[in-house]
Design a protein around this motif. Structure first.
Motif, PDB file in Angstrom:
ATOM      1  N   VAL A   1       0.850  -1.190   0.000  1.00 30.55           N
ATOM      2  CA  VAL A   1       0.000   0.000   0.000  1.00 30.55           C
ATOM      3  C   VAL A   1       0.888   1.243   0.000  1.00 30.55           C
ATOM      4  O   VAL A   1       2.064   1.197   0.362  1.00 30.55           O
ATOM      5  N   SER A   2       0.333   2.351  -0.415  1.00 33.20           N
ATOM      6  CA  SER A   2       1.072   3.614  -0.415  1.00 33.20           C
ATOM      7  C   SER A   2       1.171   4.142   1.011  1.00 33.20           C
ATOM      8  O   SER A   2       0.342   3.813   1.869  1.00 33.20           O
ATOM      9  N   PRO A   3       2.169   4.999   1.291  1.00 35.18           N
ATOM     10  CA  PRO A   3       2.258   5.616   2.622  1.00 35.18           C
ATOM     11  C   PRO A   3       0.987   6.362   3.008  1.00 35.18           C
ATOM     12  O   PRO A   3       0.578   6.352   4.170  1.00 35.18           O
ATOM     13  N   ALA A   4       0.337   6.998   2.031  1.00 31.36           N
ATOM     14  CA  ALA A   4      -0.887   7.748   2.308  1.00 31.36           C
ATOM     15  C   ALA A   4      -2.007   6.807   2.760  1.00 31.36           C
ATOM     16  O   ALA A   4      -2.725   7.094   3.725  1.00 31.36           O
TER      17      ALA A   4
ATOM     18  N   ILE B   1       3.409  -1.401   3.899  1.00 30.20           N
ATOM     19  CA  ILE B   1       4.003  -0.837   2.687  1.00 30.20           C
ATOM     20  C   ILE B   1       4.819  -1.900   1.948  1.00 30.20           C
ATOM     21  O   ILE B   1       5.032  -1.803   0.742  1.00 30.20           O
TER      22      ILE B   1
END
Length: 212
Positions: A74-77, A90
């Motif tokens: 997953v993205s950091p956001a 991540i």
């Protein structure tokens, strides 16, 4: 780790945590995914005395709970948008064949001693999916639940920013910010104290430690 045909391989502590649990009151607060009640499933048999890495059907694994899909890469956001730990990472997952090989190998050879903060059921699943292993002895393991628990406990106490405000809303904002930051830097996908370890090497190292 789902292996098909309604079966999963997972890592569990024994009932009461006496054999391989932490030996603390936390064993009563956070349990592994397996049921604490004796079961005699037609597919699994009697697993009431089983512990360590075991194979169970989905019904026995869930024990009347709900099924959640852990997300990888997953993205950091997106990671920060999910405040609850133990839902995503991540780090990217390896190919299915490698994941199933690790899970099957550990099913027959074990995954070491269960430890709530350093070697729990989520750590097992994350290792099977990524092959990443924490190489230091002073930090928590790969588990997002464990790191979130520690991050929440220390968010206000350890932050020097708490002195910038005395209002409840200010303290809450500072605490949440520190909580999110602690979760992010503790994620297996960004930590620097991890390395890729072959499952055969992991088992050999564990066996050597037990012998000494």
């Amino acid at each position: 780790i789902y292996i098909g045909e309604g079966k999963v391989i997972h890592f569990t502590q024994s009932q009461g945590g006496r054999e391989i649990g932490t030996g603390t009151v936390l064993d009563r607060v956070i349990f592994s995914s397996s049921s604490s009640e004796a079961s005699n499933c037609a597919a699994c048999g009697d697993q009431s005395g089983c512990y360590g890495v075991i194979s169970s059907c989905l019904d026995c694994f869930l024990a009347d709970g709900e099924l959640y899909l852990f997300q990888y890469a997953v993205s950091p956001a997106l990671f920060l948008a999910k405040p609850r730990g133990g839902t995503c990472t991540i780090a990217a997952s390896d190919p299915t064949s490698e994941v199933l090989h690790r899970a099957s190998f550990l099913l027959h050879n074990g995954f070491g001693v269960y430890h709530l903060f350093k070697n729990n059921c989520e750590d097992f699943a994350i290792y099977c999916k990524t092959g990443l292993l924490v190489i230091t002895r002073i930090s928590v393991g790969r588990s997002g639940q464990a790191t979130s628990f520690l991050a929440a406990a220390s968010a206000i106490v350890s932050s020097p920013l708490r002195y910038l405000t005395t209002s409840f809303s200010g303290l809450a904002a500072v605490g949440y910010g520190m909580y999110c930051f602690s979760r992010l830097v503790s994620d297996i996908g960004v930590r620097r104290d991890v390395e890729k370890v072959a499952v055969e090497m992991l088992v050999s190292a564990s066996a050597g430690c037990q012998e000494t």
